[in-house]
Scaffold this motif. Structure first.
Motif, PDB file in Angstrom:
ATOM      1  N   ALA A  12       0.935  -1.580   0.267  1.00  0.00           N
ATOM      2  CA  ALA A  12       0.083   0.234   0.224  1.00  0.00           C
ATOM      3  C   ALA A  12       0.585   1.067   0.009  1.00  0.00           C
ATOM      4  O   ALA A  12       1.034   2.247  -0.854  1.00  0.00           O
ATOM      5  N   PHE A  13       1.974   1.243   1.125  1.00  0.00           N
ATOM      6  CA  PHE A  13       3.149   2.822   0.779  1.00  0.00           C
ATOM      7  C   PHE A  13       4.359   2.436   0.083  1.00  0.00           C
ATOM      8  O   PHE A  13       4.933   3.276   0.512  1.00  0.00           O
ATOM      9  N   LEU A  14       4.265   1.467  -1.028  1.00  0.00           N
ATOM     10  CA  LEU A  14       5.571   0.976  -1.116  1.00  0.00           C
ATOM     11  C   LEU A  14       6.207   1.703  -2.355  1.00  0.00           C
ATOM     12  O   LEU A  14       4.727   2.350  -2.844  1.00  0.00           O
ATOM     13  N   GLY A  15       7.121   2.188  -1.951  1.00  0.00           N
ATOM     14  CA  GLY A  15       7.634   3.605  -3.242  1.00  0.00           C
ATOM     15  C   GLY A  15       7.363   5.123  -2.381  1.00  0.00           C
ATOM     16  O   GLY A  15       7.737   6.117  -3.254  1.00  0.00           O
ATOM     17  N   CYS A  16       6.652   4.516  -0.930  1.00  0.00           N
ATOM     18  CA  CYS A  16       6.190   6.393  -0.702  1.00  0.00           C
ATOM     19  C   CYS A  16       7.584   6.764  -0.707  1.00  0.00           C
ATOM     20  O   CYS A  16       7.575   6.835   1.027  1.00  0.00           O
ATOM     21  N   VAL A  17       8.446   6.841  -1.280  1.00  0.00           N
ATOM     22  CA  VAL A  17      10.184   7.446  -0.272  1.00  0.00           C
ATOM     23  C   VAL A  17      10.089   8.543   0.552  1.00  0.00           C
ATOM     24  O   VAL A  17       9.771   8.814   1.680  1.00  0.00           O
ATOM     25  N   ASN A  18       8.640   9.803   0.727  1.00  0.00           N
ATOM     26  CA  ASN A  18       8.930  11.049   1.146  1.00  0.00           C
ATOM     27  C   ASN A  18       7.642  10.369   2.993  1.00  0.00           C
ATOM     28  O   ASN A  18       7.961  11.320   3.611  1.00  0.00           O
ATOM     29  N   LEU A  19       7.591   9.437   2.354  1.00  0.00           N
ATOM     30  CA  LEU A  19       6.703   8.640   3.789  1.00  0.00           C
ATOM     31  C   LEU A  19       7.811   8.824   4.979  1.00  0.00           C
ATOM     32  O   LEU A  19       8.285   7.727   4.968  1.00  0.00           O
ATOM     33  N   THR A  20       7.446   9.234   6.160  1.00  0.00           N
ATOM     34  CA  THR A  20       8.517   9.168   7.353  1.00  0.00           C
ATOM     35  C   THR A  20       7.541   9.372   8.409  1.00  0.00           C
ATOM     36  O   THR A  20       7.976   8.655   9.135  1.00  0.00           O
ATOM     37  N   GLU A  21       6.299   9.357   8.555  1.00  0.00           N
ATOM     38  CA  GLU A  21       5.285   9.373   9.959  1.00  0.00           C
ATOM     39  C   GLU A  21       4.266   8.547   9.483  1.00  0.00           C
ATOM     40  O   GLU A  21       3.388   9.509   8.706  1.00  0.00           O
ATOM     41  N   VAL A  22       3.525   7.703  10.676  1.00  0.00           N
ATOM     42  CA  VAL A  22       2.285   6.913  10.309  1.00  0.00           C
ATOM     43  C   VAL A  22       1.620   6.700  11.405  1.00  0.00           C
ATOM     44  O   VAL A  22       2.155   6.375  12.150  1.00  0.00           O
ATOM     45  N   GLU A  23      -0.195   6.808  10.856  1.00  0.00           N
ATOM     46  CA  GLU A  23      -0.728   7.009  12.082  1.00  0.00           C
ATOM     47  C   GLU A  23      -1.612   5.653  11.906  1.00  0.00           C
ATOM     48  O   GLU A  23      -2.673   6.325  10.924  1.00  0.00           O
ATOM     49  N   LEU A  24      -1.750   4.670  12.007  1.00  0.00           N
ATOM     50  CA  LEU A  24      -3.102   4.084  12.167  1.00  0.00           C
ATOM     51  C   LEU A  24      -3.891   3.889  12.937  1.00  0.00           C
ATOM     52  O   LEU A  24      -3.608   3.402  14.856  1.00  0.00           O
ATOM     53  N   PRO A  25      -5.205   3.752  12.915  1.00  0.00           N
ATOM     54  CA  PRO A  25      -6.181   3.458  13.885  1.00  0.00           C
ATOM     55  C   PRO A  25      -6.817   2.482  14.761  1.00  0.00           C
ATOM     56  O   PRO A  25      -6.001   1.035  14.351  1.00  0.00           O
ATOM     57  N   ALA A  26      -7.133   2.113  15.867  1.00  0.00           N
ATOM     58  CA  ALA A  26      -7.291   1.312  16.235  1.00  0.00           C
ATOM     59  C   ALA A  26      -8.636  -0.056  15.429  1.00  0.00           C
ATOM     60  O   ALA A  26      -8.188  -0.905  16.424  1.00  0.00           O
ATOM     61  N   SER A  27      -9.022   0.721  14.376  1.00  0.00           N
ATOM     62  CA  SER A  27      -9.768  -0.695  13.617  1.00  0.00           C
ATOM     63  C   SER A  27      -9.129  -1.650  13.351  1.00  0.00           C
ATOM     64  O   SER A  27      -9.484  -2.351  12.691  1.00  0.00           O
ATOM     65  N   THR A  29      -6.824  -4.231  11.730  1.00  0.00           N
ATOM     66  CA  THR A  29      -6.414  -5.698  12.528  1.00  0.00           C
ATOM     67  C   THR A  29      -5.749  -5.834  11.727  1.00  0.00           C
ATOM     68  O   THR A  29      -5.005  -7.363  12.003  1.00  0.00           O
ATOM     69  N   HIS A  30      -5.151  -5.559   9.964  1.00  0.00           N
ATOM     70  CA  HIS A  30      -4.451  -6.208   9.380  1.00  0.00           C
ATOM     71  C   HIS A  30      -3.566  -5.998   9.031  1.00  0.00           C
ATOM     72  O   HIS A  30      -4.075  -5.265   8.075  1.00  0.00           O
ATOM     73  N   LEU A  31      -2.503  -5.817   8.490  1.00  0.00           N
ATOM     74  CA  LEU A  31      -1.285  -5.316   7.329  1.00  0.00           C
ATOM     75  C   LEU A  31      -1.280  -6.101   6.493  1.00  0.00           C
ATOM     76  O   LEU A  31      -0.032  -7.729   6.590  1.00  0.00           O
ATOM     77  N   GLY A  32      -0.714  -6.052   5.485  1.00  0.00           N
ATOM     78  CA  GLY A  32      -0.695  -6.896   4.152  1.00  0.00           C
ATOM     79  C   GLY A  32       1.726  -6.838   3.860  1.00  0.00           C
ATOM     80  O   GLY A  32       1.506  -5.496   4.095  1.00  0.00           O
ATOM     81  N   ARG A  33       1.632  -8.090   3.207  1.00  0.00           N
ATOM     82  CA  ARG A  33       3.524  -7.780   2.922  1.00  0.00           C
ATOM     83  C   ARG A  33       3.395  -6.402   2.060  1.00  0.00           C
ATOM     84  O   ARG A  33       3.202  -6.644   1.090  1.00  0.00           O
ATOM     85  N   ASN A  34       4.994  -6.696   2.889  1.00  0.00           N
ATOM     86  CA  ASN A  34       5.788  -5.261   1.993  1.00  0.00           C
ATOM     87  C   ASN A  34       4.938  -3.965   2.517  1.00  0.00           C
ATOM     88  O   ASN A  34       4.423  -3.334   0.764  1.00  0.00           O
TER      89      ASN A  34
END
Length: 104
Positions: A12-27, A29-34
């Motif tokens: 989902a965020f693969l190649g987003c080279v400027n992404l340095t901080e991420v905030e993820l919700p309480a909801s 429950t799953h993160l995919g590979r890479n």
């Protein structure tokens, strides 16, 4: 990522080279590979805040190990001292998140 999202697919965020901080919700429950990076596209994420319990994940999600810190609520479940080779800090005050938290 908005509250209500429960799954973030692989790459989902693969190649987003400027992404340095991420905030993820309480909801969440799953993160995919890479989700954040792979052998070709290295992640530059240095901080991930999880507002819920540790999600399930598919193998390596591509975080840069010790270069990234995971921030979680003090009473969140499923977190150890490290997660995906990243140090975990229990430095968020409440395990509950509401609309006022998003408006800050």
């Amino acid at each position: 990522v908005a509250e209500g999202v429960s799954d973030i697919g692989g790459g989902a965020f693969l190649g987003c080279v400027n992404l340095t901080e991420v905030e993820l919700p309480a909801s969440l429950t799953h993160l995919g590979r890479n989700v954040f990076g792979d052998a070709t596209y290295k992640s530059n994420v240095t901080s991930v805040t999880f507002h819920g319990d540790a999600p399930l994940y598919d193998a390596d999600i591509g975080l840069p190990g010790s270069k990234c810190t995971i921030h979680v609520h003090q009473n969140a479940m499923g977190w150890g001292e490290t997660w995906q080779d990243c140090p975990v800090k229990r430095d968020l005050e409440s395990g509950k998140i509401g609309l006022t938290d998003f408006l800050k």
